[in-house]
Every structure is written in C-alpha cells, then in structure tokens.
Enzyme design. Structure first.
Site, PDB file in Angstrom:
ATOM      1  CG  ASP A   8      12.091 -64.023 -41.498  1.00 23.88           C
ATOM      2  OD1 ASP A   8      13.160 -63.517 -41.883  1.00 23.88           O
ATOM      3  OD2 ASP A   8      11.964 -64.587 -40.402  1.00 23.88           O
ATOM      4  CG  ASP A  10      17.220 -67.605 -40.491  1.00 27.66           C
ATOM      5  OD1 ASP A  10      17.462 -68.349 -41.447  1.00 27.66           O
ATOM      6  OD2 ASP A  10      18.029 -66.779 -40.041  1.00 27.66           O
ATOM      7  N   GLY A  45      14.742 -62.727 -35.526  1.00 28.40           N
ATOM      8  CA  GLY A  45      14.393 -61.673 -36.474  1.00 28.40           C
ATOM      9  C   GLY A  45      15.219 -60.408 -36.343  1.00 28.40           C
ATOM     10  CB  VAL A  46      17.272 -59.134 -33.674  1.00 26.34           C
ATOM     11  CG1 VAL A  46      18.176 -57.962 -33.331  1.00 26.34           C
ATOM     12  CG2 VAL A  46      15.932 -58.991 -32.962  1.00 26.34           C
ATOM     13  NE  ARG A  48      26.360 -61.311 -38.942  1.00 24.06           N
ATOM     14  CZ  ARG A  48      26.900 -61.076 -40.136  1.00 24.06           C
ATOM     15  NH1 ARG A  48      28.029 -60.406 -40.226  1.00 24.06           N
ATOM     16  NH2 ARG A  48      26.322 -61.513 -41.233  1.00 24.06           N
ATOM     17  CB  SER A 115      19.958 -63.813 -42.750  1.00 27.80           C
ATOM     18  OG  SER A 115      21.147 -64.501 -43.104  1.00 27.80           O
ATOM     19  CE  LYS A 116      24.730 -56.844 -42.680  1.00 31.62           C
ATOM     20  NZ  LYS A 116      25.858 -55.956 -42.320  1.00 31.62           N
ATOM     21  CG  ASN A 117      25.515 -65.326 -43.733  1.00 37.51           C
ATOM     22  OD1 ASN A 117      26.542 -65.065 -44.333  1.00 37.51           O
ATOM     23  ND2 ASN A 117      25.377 -65.111 -42.436  1.00 37.51           N
ATOM     24  CG  ASP A 169      10.244 -66.987 -37.470  1.00 39.16           C
ATOM     25  OD1 ASP A 169      10.737 -66.035 -38.110  1.00 39.16           O
ATOM     26  OD2 ASP A 169      10.907 -67.715 -36.721  1.00 39.16           O
TER      27      ASP A 169
END
Length: 219
Positions: A8, A10, A45-46, A48, A115-117, A169
């Site tokens: 993961d 973040d 972890g969810v 947007r 994340s899409k970033n 995490d």
C-alpha cells in the site's frame, strides 16, 4: 516460496494521511459538514468516492451523483496541489531501506494503492525505481476490502497470491489481502490491523529480516 511484495502507499511507504485529512476538512468546511479525525479514520484505505459517501452519510446529507463527483474532484484538486510539497525526505522511517533491500535480493515489487495519485507521489519521493508494477485506483473498479488491486499486482508480476506478501496499514487493506489469499503484514495498532498474519507498530520494525524470520518456511 515468497517471490514478491505488494505495498500500500499511504501509511506504508509515506504518510500522506495528513494531506488527505486537510483536503477533506477544507471540502467539508465549504459544505458546512461535520468532519473530524474520528470520521477520517474510517476513510483509511478507502477509495475517493467511497470516502465522500462515508462523509455524506455521517452528515445525513442527500447529494445527487453528479454533485458527489464534483465534490470528489474538488477534494482531489486540493490534495494534488499539496503533493508538490513532498520530497525524498518524506518516506516513512524504514520504508526506503526495505525497498532497497528487496531490490538487492531480487524480489519482485508492486504497488497496490487505492489512490489515483500514486504515480505523482512516487515521483515526488523518487520511488518509481523500486517498483516493477504500479497498481492504483485507476487499475481496478472495486476498491478494498475487495482484493482486486492486489490480485492485479500479483498477476502483472506473474505471481500467485500465495507467492506474495502484502504490506498494509488499513483494516480494509488487510481484509483485502487475506480475502485474496495473500500473506499479510499489518502496519499499525492491533485494533486496526490485528487480523494480519504479522503486525508491526511501524515500518521501521517491519524489516525484511523480521518478515523472513516470521515466515521462515516460505523463504
């Protein structure tokens, strides 16, 4: 035998959680919605869109789909602008060392982030070189706790789930790894990631040596 690792982003490689929180908070304030760190914890972890719906439901707000998409885009713009402040100094302690060690030992490595970033974040960290595959919010339609993002990463690495260890995490991420048949390493408190096969309080403790020692029969 373990041949690959999936991470993961973040809260594992870097901590953009505060940037996400501030972006959601700014959006919520503009909407006169209640948003605090307790609500924010549910977003870990969810995706947007799932996140905006959690916030909406918390406020008992009725918002049409078009407006939700607009709000999600606004939050993303706020967040992406804040990413320009990130540097190579923003790895979580132990993360860069682990990625370097995995490269040295010849393991395959994939990113498995909602994340899409992710590409932007990895570029800011100068971390792209550590990954063979980038799986992010653009790669699959179902976000965690569905295992799709990890299955995507394993498939692109040419590996089976049981040949991979996932670092997560978030509770949703650990659930996704376990559901998909992966070995899981949780980073964080027992109450959040206690269902992982192995848990550490921080990335600094989650070294390759410690993981090999625990999963000794898999190496």
């Amino acid at each position: 035998m373990i041949k690959g690792f999936i991470f993961d982003l973040d809260g594992v490689i870097t901590d953009t959680a505060e940037l996400h929180f501030l972006a959601w908070k700014k959006l919520a304030d503009e909407m006169s919605w209640l948003f605090n760190r307790e609500v924010n914890e549910k977003l870990r972890g969810v995706s947007r869109m799932d996140s905006i719906n959690i916030i909406r439901e918390h406020n008992n707000a009725t918002v049409d789909e078009h407006k939700l998409l607009e709000l999600a885009a606004m939050k993303n713009d706020i967040y992406v602008a804040s990413l320009d402040t990130m540097t190579e100094d923003d790895y979580l302690p132990g993360a860069r060392e682990l990625l370097t060690h995995l490269r040295q030992e010849g393991f395959l490595v994939a990113l498995g982030s909602a994340s899409k970033n992710s590409t932007k974040v990895l570029k800011q960290l100068d971390a792209t070189k550590y990954f063979d595959v980038i799986g992010d919010g653009n790669s699959v339609s179902k976000s965690k706790p569905a295992p799709d993002i990890f299955l995507f990463g394993a498939d692109k690495l040419g590996l089976k789930p049981e040949e991979c260890i996932v670092y997560e995490d978030a509770e949703a991420g650990v659930d996704a790894a376990n559901t998909g048949g992966f070995y899981s390493v949780g980073i964080g408190p027992e109450e959040r990631v206690g269902y992982a096969d192995l848990r550490f309080d921080s990335m600094k403790e989650a070294t390759l040596f410690a993981v090999k020692n625990h999963f000794e029969e898999l190496f």
